[in-house]
Design an enzyme around this catalytic site. Structure first.
Site, PDB file in Angstrom:
ATOM      1  N   ASN A 192       0.853  -1.169  -0.059  1.00 13.86           N
ATOM      2  CA  ASN A 192      -0.052  -0.002   0.005  1.00 13.86           C
ATOM      3  C   ASN A 192       0.845   1.371   0.077  1.00 13.86           C
ATOM      4  OD1 ASN A 192       0.592  -0.364   2.724  1.00 13.86           O
ATOM      5  ND2 ASN A 192      -1.098   0.541   3.517  1.00 13.86           N
ATOM      6  N   CYS A 239      -2.814   1.758   6.613  1.00 13.78           N
ATOM      7  CA  CYS A 239      -3.046   1.199   7.906  1.00 13.78           C
ATOM      8  C   CYS A 239      -3.599   2.261   8.794  1.00 13.78           C
ATOM      9  CB  CYS A 239      -1.591   0.797   8.139  1.00 13.78           C
ATOM     10  SG  CYS A 239      -0.572   1.827   8.253  1.00 13.78           S
ATOM     11  N   GLU A 245       4.855  -3.864  11.969  1.00  7.69           N
ATOM     12  CA  GLU A 245       3.714  -2.996  12.108  1.00  7.69           C
ATOM     13  C   GLU A 245       2.504  -3.599  11.342  1.00  7.69           C
ATOM     14  OE1 GLU A 245       3.640  -0.171  13.692  1.00  7.69           O
ATOM     15  OE2 GLU A 245       5.825  -0.284  14.415  1.00  7.69           O
TER      16      GLU A 245
HETATM   17  P1  NAD Z   1       0.053  -8.896   4.045  1.00  3.81           P
HETATM   18  O1  NAD Z   1       0.346  -9.329   5.371  1.00  3.81           O
HETATM   19  O2  NAD Z   1      -0.602  -9.705   3.080  1.00  3.81           O
HETATM   20  O3  NAD Z   1       1.603  -9.079   3.139  1.00  3.81           O
HETATM   21  C1  NAD Z   1       2.562  -8.325   3.568  1.00  3.81           C
HETATM   22  C2  NAD Z   1       4.185  -8.965   3.297  1.00  3.81           C
HETATM   23  O4  NAD Z   1       4.001 -10.316   3.683  1.00  3.81           O
HETATM   24  C3  NAD Z   1       3.904  -9.169   1.692  1.00  3.81           C
HETATM   25  O5  NAD Z   1       5.249  -9.008   1.269  1.00  3.81           O
HETATM   26  C4  NAD Z   1       3.771 -10.499   1.511  1.00  3.81           C
HETATM   27  O6  NAD Z   1       4.008 -11.299   0.197  1.00  3.81           O
HETATM   28  C5  NAD Z   1       4.505 -11.116   2.526  1.00  3.81           C
HETATM   29  N1  NAD Z   1       4.047 -12.603   3.321  1.00  3.81           N
HETATM   30  C6  NAD Z   1       2.951 -13.173   2.795  1.00  3.81           C
HETATM   31  N2  NAD Z   1       2.757 -14.346   3.357  1.00  3.81           N
HETATM   32  C7  NAD Z   1       4.025 -14.640   4.179  1.00  3.81           C
HETATM   33  C8  NAD Z   1       4.782 -15.473   4.723  1.00  3.81           C
HETATM   34  N3  NAD Z   1       4.051 -16.698   5.190  1.00  3.81           N
HETATM   35  N4  NAD Z   1       5.959 -15.457   5.273  1.00  3.81           N
HETATM   36  C9  NAD Z   1       6.496 -14.236   5.277  1.00  3.81           C
HETATM   37  N5  NAD Z   1       6.071 -13.143   4.366  1.00  3.81           N
HETATM   38  C10 NAD Z   1       4.635 -13.492   3.988  1.00  3.81           C
HETATM   39  O7  NAD Z   1      -0.246  -7.476   3.937  1.00  3.81           O
HETATM   40  P2  NAD Z   1      -0.607  -6.587   2.529  1.00  3.81           P
HETATM   41  O8  NAD Z   1      -1.720  -7.277   2.020  1.00  3.81           O
HETATM   42  O9  NAD Z   1       0.440  -6.563   1.728  1.00  3.81           O
HETATM   43  O10 NAD Z   1      -0.751  -5.132   3.279  1.00  3.81           O
HETATM   44  C11 NAD Z   1      -1.999  -4.661   3.949  1.00  3.81           C
HETATM   45  C12 NAD Z   1      -1.821  -4.931   5.427  1.00  3.81           C
HETATM   46  O11 NAD Z   1      -0.604  -4.093   5.934  1.00  3.81           O
HETATM   47  C13 NAD Z   1      -3.010  -4.417   6.207  1.00  3.81           C
HETATM   48  O12 NAD Z   1      -3.293  -5.182   7.286  1.00  3.81           O
HETATM   49  C14 NAD Z   1      -2.333  -3.173   6.691  1.00  3.81           C
HETATM   50  O13 NAD Z   1      -2.983  -2.533   8.005  1.00  3.81           O
HETATM   51  C15 NAD Z   1      -1.013  -3.576   7.204  1.00  3.81           C
HETATM   52  N6  NAD Z   1      -0.074  -2.263   7.095  1.00  3.81           N
HETATM   53  C16 NAD Z   1       0.406  -1.795   8.189  1.00  3.81           C
HETATM   54  C17 NAD Z   1       1.190  -0.656   8.341  1.00  3.81           C
HETATM   55  C18 NAD Z   1       1.879  -0.034   9.632  1.00  3.81           C
HETATM   56  O14 NAD Z   1       2.670   0.474   9.502  1.00  3.81           O
HETATM   57  N7  NAD Z   1       1.273  -0.389  10.601  1.00  3.81           N
HETATM   58  C19 NAD Z   1       1.477   0.000   7.078  1.00  3.81           C
HETATM   59  C20 NAD Z   1       0.846  -0.341   5.898  1.00  3.81           C
HETATM   60  C21 NAD Z   1       0.182  -1.368   5.784  1.00  3.81           C
END
Ligand code: NAD
Ligand code: MN
Length: 480
Positions: free
Chosen positions: A150, A282, A248
């Site tokens: 995002n 987020c 995060e």
């Molecule tokens: P996601 O958890 O689907 O994926 C995040 C990352 O993890 C990606 O690179 C993905 O390929 C990887 N991943 C997936 N499965 C994995 C595994 N088994 N082992 C290791 N890595 C793995 O999240 P998303 O869809 O990319 O992003 C949306 C989410 O991120 C929302 O929940 C949002 O709130 C959160 N977010 C949080 C912040 C913050 O700073 N708090 C900022 C932005 C987004």
């Protein structure tokens, strides 16, 4: 169209897993990238390259490490339009938003370039008067950067920049939905002359290579931003083998509007907070608690603001809200809208179309209970719930009744109420008369409760994760 490959030890190599085609979420006919997904073998090679480069990079003078970040900041600005267009076409966010993210990334890079010149320890008094007693921050080693889609530019940068300046080497894995942007970022580090092995890049599905990264014995630390489901699994795996981790995660960020606030202003910022980036932040506002005396007026202003939003392709200047990122997200958000229709009153929006891209109307529900599904679960789309509150106390209580604690905002003109809110709200990022989103490079960013592992990113806080303390005693020879 871009072909996305691995970058390992200074070489671009074809990933040895499946090839994945990525289409523009604003226009499903446009192929944006083909991703040659990395295999477990590729991950192992990337970690090996990072291990090999570790010693020399740690021994490189910190100002010199910072100088690379300066160069990358300059390249971000030089290629701003191209970077922004690529990110927009890949994940759908509006061009003005991705362009803003390019400049924000440059600012983060410059901030951490400056860290190469700042102190990395302190001298302490000792019970032994002759002891030179001091601390020193040393690199953690090999850091895995696992990023979401995002903020396809800023989040990778706010992890990679501090990791590098404090002397760590990196294996970076972007989200699949941000692979081409991730690869472009890595190209710019290469163009800046970063030595081979210092920053390595793997791509693909988390389900294919995630474990290989997280469970690799030579990965010393994992910095992750993404969903709670994936984050908590990573935490368990990292803790099991004694690796450092930082998470995060999600949010369900509340705004509270008190009766003394400027209601029109509050409605504008609440709608902006909810709908900016199609609600895919987020820190997006997803619940608003409104004092009952003003709820009718507030609702009217909200509708007025929402009617102004123009949904479409984020490359079009007239458009004020882009598509959601993917079919998966499109379906998830629609499922929540369906639930919302049973849990509350649909005030505006609710429609969706997948003829051209993954478009969802900005949607607001009214008469929602604060315990409703749409008011408790992270939706990550353009959906806002309005909840009536009898008082500031009730509003804060409902706002805090959440597993999340990322950000919150209060709208009021009463400074005492603002102070009261600051004291009682359980979130990491507190806003008064501002929208729930927003971060600046020099300030710590992160959440409380299940929104974070309790660590903080950005600003001076980043040093805590990306370095380890050494505590050092030097005593003279006993004869001296
Ligand atoms: P996601 O958890 O689907 O994926 C995040 C990352 O993890 C990606 O690179 C993905 O390929 C990887 N991943 C997936 N499965 C994995 C595994 N088994 N082992 C290791 N890595 C793995 O999240 P998303 O869809 O990319 O992003 C949306 C989410 O991120 C929302 O929940 C949002 O709130 C959160 N977010 C949080 C912040 C913050 O700073 N708090 C900022 C932005 C987004
Ligand atoms: Mn995801």
């Amino acid at each position: 169209m871009r072909e996305v490959k691995n970058y390992i030890d200074g070489e671009w190599t074809e990933g040895k897993s499946e090839t994945i085609e990525r289409y523009n979420p604003a226009d499903q006919k446009e192929l944006v990238a083909t991703v040659a997904g990395s295999s477990v073998h590729d991950v192992n090679e990337a970690v090996f390259a990072a291990v090999k480069a570790k010693k020399k990079w740690a021994q490189t003078a910190a100002p010199e490490r910072g100088a690379y970040l300066q160069k990358v900041a300059h390249l971000f600005e030089q290629y701003a339009d191209e970077l922004a267009e690529l990110a927009t076409k890949e994940m759908g966010k509006r061009f003005v938003e991705t362009k803003g993210e390019v400049y924000r990334s440059a600012a983060i890079l410059r901030y951490y370039a400056g860290e190469g010149l700042r102190k990395v320890g302190e001298v302490l008094p000792s019970f032994d008067a002759k002891n030179l007693f001091f601390t020193k921050r040393v690199p953690v080693g090999v850091v895995a950067v696992i990023a979401p889609w995002n903020f396809p530019l800023a989040i990778p940068i706010w992890k990679i920049a501090p990791a590098l300046v404090y002397g760590n080497t990196v294996v970076f894995k972007p989200a699949l939905e941000a692979s081409a942007t991730g690869a472009r970022i890595v190209e710019l580090f290469a163009e800046a002359g970063l030595p081979p092995g210092v920053l390595n890049f793997v791509v693909g599905r988390g389900s294919t290579i995630g474990d290989a990264i997280v469970e690799h014995k030579d990965v010393d630390a994992i910095t992750f931003t993404g969903s709670n489901a994936i984050g908590s699994e990573i935490a368990k795996k990292a803790a099991a083998r004694g690796a450092k981790y930082q998470l995060e995660l999600g949010g369900k960020n509340p705004a509270i509007v008190l009766k003394d606030a400027n209601i029109e202003f509050a409605a504008r910022l609440v709608v902006e907070g909810a709908m900016k980036q199609t609600g895919q932040r987020c820190t997006a506002t997803s619940r608003v608690f409104v004092e009952k005396e003003i709820i009718d007026v507030f609702r009217t202003h909200v509708m007025e603001q929402v009617r102004r939003i123009r949904v479409g392709n984020g490359m079009d200047e007239q458009v004020t809200m882009g598509p959601v990122v993917s079919k998966g997200q499109f379906e998830t958000v629609q499922r929540y809208i369906h639930i919302g229709k049973q849990e509350g009153r649909l005030l505006i929006g609710g429609g969706a179309s997948d003829d051209v891209g993954w478009y969802i109307e900005p949607t607001v529900f009214d008469s929602v209970s604060h315990r409703a599904i749409i008011a408790t679960e992270e939706i990550f789309g353009p959906v806002l719930s309005i909840v009536e509150a009898a008082s500031i106390d009730e509003a804060i209580e409902m706002a805090n009744d959440s597993i999340y604690g990322l950000s919150a905002s209060l709208f009021t003109n009463d400074v005492s109420k603002a102070l009261y809110f600051i004291e009682h709200i359980e979130v990491g990022m507190v806003q008064v008369n501002g929208e729930t989103g927003g971060a600046e490079p020099q300030a710590p960013f992160g959440g409380m409760k299940q929104s974070s592992s309790g660590t903080r990113e950005q600003g001076q806080a980043a040093i805590e994760f990306f370095t380890a303390y050494q505590t050092i005693s030097i005593r003279p020879h006993p004869n001296m």
